[in-house]
Design an enzyme around this catalytic site. Structure first.
Site, mmCIF file in Angstrom:
data_model
loop_
_atom_site.group_PDB
_atom_site.id
_atom_site.type_symbol
_atom_site.label_atom_id
_atom_site.label_comp_id
_atom_site.label_asym_id
_atom_site.label_seq_id
_atom_site.Cartn_x
_atom_site.Cartn_y
_atom_site.Cartn_z
ATOM 1 N N LYS A 92 0.977 -1.239 0.103
ATOM 2 C CA LYS A 92 0.034 -0.102 0.074
ATOM 3 C C LYS A 92 0.811 1.263 0.054
ATOM 4 O O LYS A 92 1.586 1.448 0.974
ATOM 5 C CB LYS A 92 -0.966 -0.145 1.238
ATOM 6 C CG LYS A 92 -1.718 1.160 1.393
ATOM 7 C CD LYS A 92 -2.983 0.788 0.638
ATOM 8 C CE LYS A 92 -4.082 2.140 0.137
ATOM 9 N NZ LYS A 92 -3.587 2.894 -0.855
ATOM 10 N N GLN A 113 7.013 4.024 4.028
ATOM 11 C CA GLN A 113 5.705 3.487 4.106
ATOM 12 C C GLN A 113 5.263 2.204 4.919
ATOM 13 O O GLN A 113 4.328 2.233 5.557
ATOM 14 C CB GLN A 113 5.094 3.283 2.689
ATOM 15 C CG GLN A 113 3.700 3.296 2.600
ATOM 16 C CD GLN A 113 3.267 4.627 2.110
ATOM 17 O OE1 GLN A 113 3.624 5.492 1.510
ATOM 18 N NE2 GLN A 113 2.040 4.818 3.028
ATOM 19 N N LYS A 116 5.245 3.749 8.370
ATOM 20 C CA LYS A 116 4.226 4.590 8.737
ATOM 21 C C LYS A 116 2.833 3.660 8.644
ATOM 22 O O LYS A 116 2.117 3.774 9.605
ATOM 23 C CB LYS A 116 3.969 5.570 7.506
ATOM 24 C CG LYS A 116 2.755 6.346 7.474
ATOM 25 C CD LYS A 116 2.679 7.223 6.150
ATOM 26 C CE LYS A 116 3.923 7.771 5.721
ATOM 27 N NZ LYS A 116 3.795 8.862 4.661
ATOM 28 N N LYS A 128 5.455 1.951 -2.996
ATOM 29 C CA LYS A 128 5.398 3.049 -3.585
ATOM 30 C C LYS A 128 5.502 3.205 -5.199
ATOM 31 O O LYS A 128 6.177 1.951 -5.529
ATOM 32 C CB LYS A 128 6.451 3.753 -3.076
ATOM 33 C CG LYS A 128 5.914 5.510 -3.266
ATOM 34 C CD LYS A 128 5.163 6.001 -2.148
ATOM 35 C CE LYS A 128 4.645 7.588 -2.259
ATOM 36 N NZ LYS A 128 4.093 8.020 -1.417
ATOM 37 N N GLY A 167 -2.886 8.079 -4.685
ATOM 38 C CA GLY A 167 -2.158 9.255 -5.192
ATOM 39 C C GLY A 167 -0.871 9.807 -4.278
ATOM 40 O O GLY A 167 -0.612 9.148 -3.086
ATOM 41 N N ASP A 168 -0.008 10.672 -4.862
ATOM 42 C CA ASP A 168 0.924 11.365 -4.358
ATOM 43 C C ASP A 168 1.170 12.646 -5.115
ATOM 44 O O ASP A 168 0.064 12.943 -5.540
ATOM 45 C CB ASP A 168 2.317 10.424 -4.088
ATOM 46 C CG ASP A 168 3.313 10.947 -3.100
ATOM 47 O OD1 ASP A 168 3.060 10.956 -2.001
ATOM 48 O OD2 ASP A 168 4.359 11.302 -3.838
ATOM 49 N N SER A 379 -6.983 5.798 3.523
ATOM 50 C CA SER A 379 -7.260 4.713 2.421
ATOM 51 C C SER A 379 -7.491 3.510 2.988
ATOM 52 O O SER A 379 -8.213 2.746 2.339
ATOM 53 C CB SER A 379 -5.663 4.653 1.676
ATOM 54 O OG SER A 379 -5.537 5.810 0.815
HETATM 55 P P1 NDP Z 1 0.900 17.865 -4.217
HETATM 56 O O1 NDP Z 1 1.366 17.639 -5.449
HETATM 57 O O2 NDP Z 1 -0.601 17.949 -4.060
HETATM 58 O O3 NDP Z 1 1.503 19.352 -3.758
HETATM 59 C C1 NDP Z 1 2.838 19.322 -3.698
HETATM 60 C C2 NDP Z 1 3.213 20.776 -3.330
HETATM 61 O O4 NDP Z 1 4.620 21.077 -2.834
HETATM 62 C C3 NDP Z 1 2.827 21.866 -4.372
HETATM 63 O O5 NDP Z 1 2.628 22.991 -4.121
HETATM 64 C C4 NDP Z 1 4.469 21.803 -5.235
HETATM 65 O O6 NDP Z 1 4.643 23.067 -5.851
HETATM 66 C C5 NDP Z 1 5.329 21.969 -3.811
HETATM 67 N N1 NDP Z 1 6.595 21.293 -4.227
HETATM 68 C C6 NDP Z 1 7.116 20.195 -4.924
HETATM 69 N N2 NDP Z 1 8.324 20.233 -5.061
HETATM 70 C C7 NDP Z 1 8.778 21.358 -4.331
HETATM 71 C C8 NDP Z 1 9.945 22.015 -4.038
HETATM 72 N N3 NDP Z 1 11.272 21.381 -4.689
HETATM 73 N N4 NDP Z 1 10.256 23.168 -3.373
HETATM 74 C C9 NDP Z 1 9.156 23.698 -3.149
HETATM 75 N N5 NDP Z 1 7.730 23.058 -3.202
HETATM 76 C C10 NDP Z 1 7.613 22.143 -3.980
HETATM 77 O O7 NDP Z 1 1.506 16.897 -3.387
HETATM 78 P P2 NDP Z 1 1.013 16.320 -1.785
HETATM 79 O O8 NDP Z 1 0.541 17.600 -1.018
HETATM 80 O O9 NDP Z 1 0.040 15.081 -1.910
HETATM 81 O O10 NDP Z 1 2.266 15.673 -1.126
HETATM 82 C C11 NDP Z 1 3.400 16.769 -0.359
HETATM 83 C C12 NDP Z 1 4.172 15.643 0.326
HETATM 84 O O11 NDP Z 1 3.326 14.901 1.354
HETATM 85 C C13 NDP Z 1 4.988 14.553 -0.586
HETATM 86 O O12 NDP Z 1 6.323 14.466 0.244
HETATM 87 C C14 NDP Z 1 3.985 13.455 -0.211
HETATM 88 O O13 NDP Z 1 4.906 12.115 -0.428
HETATM 89 C C15 NDP Z 1 3.803 13.704 1.214
HETATM 90 N N6 NDP Z 1 2.455 12.908 1.484
HETATM 91 C C16 NDP Z 1 1.367 12.996 0.865
HETATM 92 C C17 NDP Z 1 0.185 12.368 1.306
HETATM 93 C C18 NDP Z 1 -1.166 12.537 0.472
HETATM 94 O O14 NDP Z 1 -2.227 11.862 0.848
HETATM 95 N N7 NDP Z 1 -1.185 13.517 -0.635
HETATM 96 C C19 NDP Z 1 0.072 11.251 2.189
HETATM 97 C C20 NDP Z 1 1.394 11.283 3.176
HETATM 98 C C21 NDP Z 1 2.551 12.162 2.789
HETATM 99 P P3 NDP Z 1 4.644 23.293 -7.479
HETATM 100 O O15 NDP Z 1 3.113 23.223 -7.947
HETATM 101 O O16 NDP Z 1 5.045 24.655 -7.888
HETATM 102 O O17 NDP Z 1 5.515 22.096 -7.673
#
Ligand code: NDP
Length: 447
Positions: A92, A113, A116, A128, A167-168, A379
Site C-alpha cells: 500500500k 511507507q 508508517k 510506492k 495518489g501522491d 485509504s
Molecule cells: P501535491 O502534488 O498536491 O503538492 C505538492 C506541493 O509541493 C506543491 O505546492 C508543489 O509546488 C510543492 N513542491 C513540490 N516540489 C517542491 C520543491 N522542490 N520546492 C518547493 N515546493 C515544492 O503533493 P501532496 O501535497 O500530496 O504531497 C506533499 C508531500 O506530502 C509529499 O512529500 C508526499 O509524499 C507527502 N504525503 C502526501 C500524502 C497525501 O495523501 N497526498 C500522504 C502522506 C505524505 P509546485 O506545484 O510549484 O510544484
C-alpha cells in the site's frame, strides 16, 4: 572484512548494494540507528535478520510507458512500482508523477511507507510507485493517455489483496480516475484496487483532507501532552498541494495563525495570518499555474519569489511540500528563530544534516511517518468500505481519523521516552513502535 559493530556491518551491506541511491540509504540509516539497540537485545530479531529483510524490497517492477501527445508525437517515460513488504497486508502506497522520480526516491518512500502503515495498526503492507512523467502543462487528454499507458502495465501487479496504489505528488483525483478506469477495463473488476478515488465510484469521504487534517490532529496530541495548545500559534506551512492546503484549513479552524504557504516558485507570506475565505479561494484556484502568486495579486499577503518559508519567524514549522526541502542553513534559521515544533507533513522533508541539527536541539521534532499517516489510514478505511459495499459518513470517518492519530501518538510517546531524558523523542518512538510490529510479524511468519 571485520566489523567493529553490528551497525558497521549493516551500514556496509546497505551502502554496497544500494550505491548511488542516496535518498534510500538516508531513510534506512535513520531508522536503523534507532532500532539497532532493540535488535541487539532480541535474539530472534537478529536470527531472522529482520532489518536486512526490511531494507531489501520484495520486488521492484520497472516498465516502459509509451504515450502520444496532442501533436501525435510518441513520448517514452519510465514507470516503477516498489513492493517493499507485504508482511502486514497488501502492499500500500501512493504513485508519484514528477520528473525527479527515480528508483532511489521510490525505494525510500516505499521503505518509510512500511513503517508508517505499521503505526496505523491497520493490515497494510508498504509500497510506492510512479513515473518520471511531468504532467505540468499537459492537456487533460495527454494526462488520460499517459495514465492509461501506465496502468496497461501496472495492472498485472496490483489487486485488492495484492497491491493497492493511491495518489501522491501530481496524482490527484483526476489521475486516479483515469488509472482506475483503465484498471477496471483490463481486469474486468470493480473493486478497491486503488484508493483516493472520487466519491462517485468508491471513494471515501475525508480522503482528500485526511493527510492534512491528520497532521493537525497529531500536532494537537503532541501539544496537549506538553500542556500546550494550537490556539494563536504561528505556523509556517510549505507547499500548496493536498497536504499543505488541508493542514492549513484545519489549523485555521482550530485557532492557529497560518503565516505561509509555498510552491516551487516561491512563498506567500501572510503576516497577519491567512483567512479561511482566502484559503478557500486558493483551494478553488489550485489548478492555476501559480495559485499563491494569484492570491498575492488579489491582495492576500506578500509574494516572495524563489524564497522558502524557513527564514520567517514562527512557533511551528510544518514542511508539507517534498523531500529534502529543509537544508542545513534552513534548520539553523529555525533554531535561531526559536521555533518550538517542527511537524512533518511531507515525507522526509529534512536533509540528513538538517535532521541531525534539529534532533540535537531542544525543539520538538515530529516525523512524517507518524504525523502524515492519516492519509494512508483513510485509504485503509476506503478499502474496508469498498470490501463491505458500505460507505461511511464524514463524521464517522473524521472521528476514526482522530482516533487513529491519537493511537499513533500514544505508541510514539511510549517508545519515545528514554531513561536518561525527560523529553519524548518522537522520531525514535515512531521508528521503534513500527519496527516492533513489523519484526514480530516477520519472525512469526518464518522465512
Ligand atoms: P501535491 O502534488 O498536491 O503538492 C505538492 C506541493 O509541493 C506543491 O505546492 C508543489 O509546488 C510543492 N513542491 C513540490 N516540489 C517542491 C520543491 N522542490 N520546492 C518547493 N515546493 C515544492 O503533493 P501532496 O501535497 O500530496 O504531497 C506533499 C508531500 O506530502 C509529499 O512529500 C508526499 O509524499 C507527502 N504525503 C502526501 C500524502 C497525501 O495523501 N497526498 C500522504 C502522506 C505524505 P509546485 O506545484 O510549484 O510544484
Amino acid at each position: 572484512m571485520t566489523y567493529t559493530s553490528n551497525w558497521d556491518k549493516f551500514d556496509h551491506w546497505l551502502n554496497t548494494r544500494n550505491q548511488g541511491q542516496d535518498e534510500f540509504i538516508q531513510a534506512v540509516r535513520e531508522i536503523a540507528a534507532d532500532v539497532q539497540p532493540i535488535i541487539n537485545v532480541h535474539e530472534e530479531y537478529k536470527h531472522h535478520r529482520v532489518l536486512y529483510r526490511l531494507a531489501e524490497p520484495d520486488r521492484i517492477i520497472t516498465f516502459k510507458v509509451v504515450w502520444q501527445n496532442d501533436n501525435g508525437e510518441l513520448r517514452i517515460n519510465r514507470g516503477w512500482r516498489v513492493q517493499q513488504s507485504n508482511v502486514l497486508g497488501p502492499y500500500k502506497g501512493g504513485l508519484r508523477f514528477h520528473p525527479t522520480v527515480n528508483e532511489s526516491i521510490l525505494k525510500f518512500l516505499a521503505f518509510e511507507q512500511c513503517f508508517k502503515n505499521a503505526l496505523t495498526g491497520l493490515p497494510l503492507g508498504g509500497g510506492k510507485g510512479g513515473s518520471d512523467f511531468n504532467p505540468k502543462h499537459c492537456s487533460d487528454a495527454e494526462i488520460m493517455r499517459f495514465c492509461q499507458a501506465f496502468m496497461t502495465e501496472l495492472n498485472r501487479h496490483v489487486g485488492p489483496q495484492t497491491d493497492v496504489p493511491a495518489g501522491d505528488i501530481n496524482v490527484g483525483q483526476r489521475e486516479i480516475g483515469y488509472l482506475y478506469g483503465q484498471y477496471r477495463r483490463l481486469a474486468n473488476e470493480f473493486g478497491g484496487t486503488i484508493t483516493g478515488k472520487p466519491l462517485e465510484f468508491g471513494g471515501s469521504l475525508v480522503r482528500e483532507e485526511a493527510t492534512g487534517y491528520g497532521v493537525i490532529y497529531f500536532t494537537e496530541n503532541v501539544m496537549s501532552a506538553a500542556d500546550d495548545k494550537l490556539t494563536d500559534k504561528r505556523i509556517n506551512i510549505s507547499g500548496a498541494g493536498n497536504v499543505a492546503l488541508y493542514a492549513a484549513q484545519k489549523a485555521i479552524s482550530h485557532g492557529a495563525i497560518v503565516t505561509t504557504l509555498s510552491n516551487s516558485k516561491g512563498t506567500l507570506h501572510i503576516k497577519e495570518g491567512l483567512e479561511s475565505t482566502d484559503l478557500n479561494m486558493i483551494i478553488s484556484n489550485k489548478e492555476s499555474d501559480n495559485a499563491l502568486k494569484d492570491a498575492a495579486d488579489e491582495g492576500v499577503g506578500e509574494w516572495l519569489a524563489r524564497a522558502t518559508p524557513w527564514a520567517i519567524p514562527c512557533d511551528i514549522a510544518m514542511p508539507c511540500a517534498t523531500q529534502n526541502e529543509i537544508l542545513l542553513q534552513d534548520a539553523q534559521r529555525i533554531i535561531d528563530n526559536k521555533v518550538q515544533y517542527v511537524v512533518e507533513g511531507a515525507n522526509m522533508p529534512l536533509s540528513e544534516d538538517a535532521a541531525e541539527l534539529l534532533h540535537a536541539s531542544d525543539l520538538v521534532y515530529i516525523p512524517g511517518k507518524a504525523s502524515n499517516a492519516g492519509g494512508v489510514a483513510m485509504s485503509g478505511f476506503e478499502m474496508s468500505q469498498n470490501a463491505q459495499f458500505e460507505p461511511l459518513s464524514f463524521g464517522v470517518l473524521d472521528q476514526k481519523l482522530k482516533d487513529t492519530m491519537a493511537h499513533i501518538h500514544s505508541q510514539c510517546w511510549e517508545d519515545g521516552f528514554a531513561a536518561d531524558s525527560d523529553q519524548v523523542n518522537y522520531s525514535r518512538g515512531a521508528n521503534v513502535a513500527a519496527f516492533r510490529r513489523l519484526a514480530d510479524a516477520i519472525v512469526a511468519q518464518g522465512y
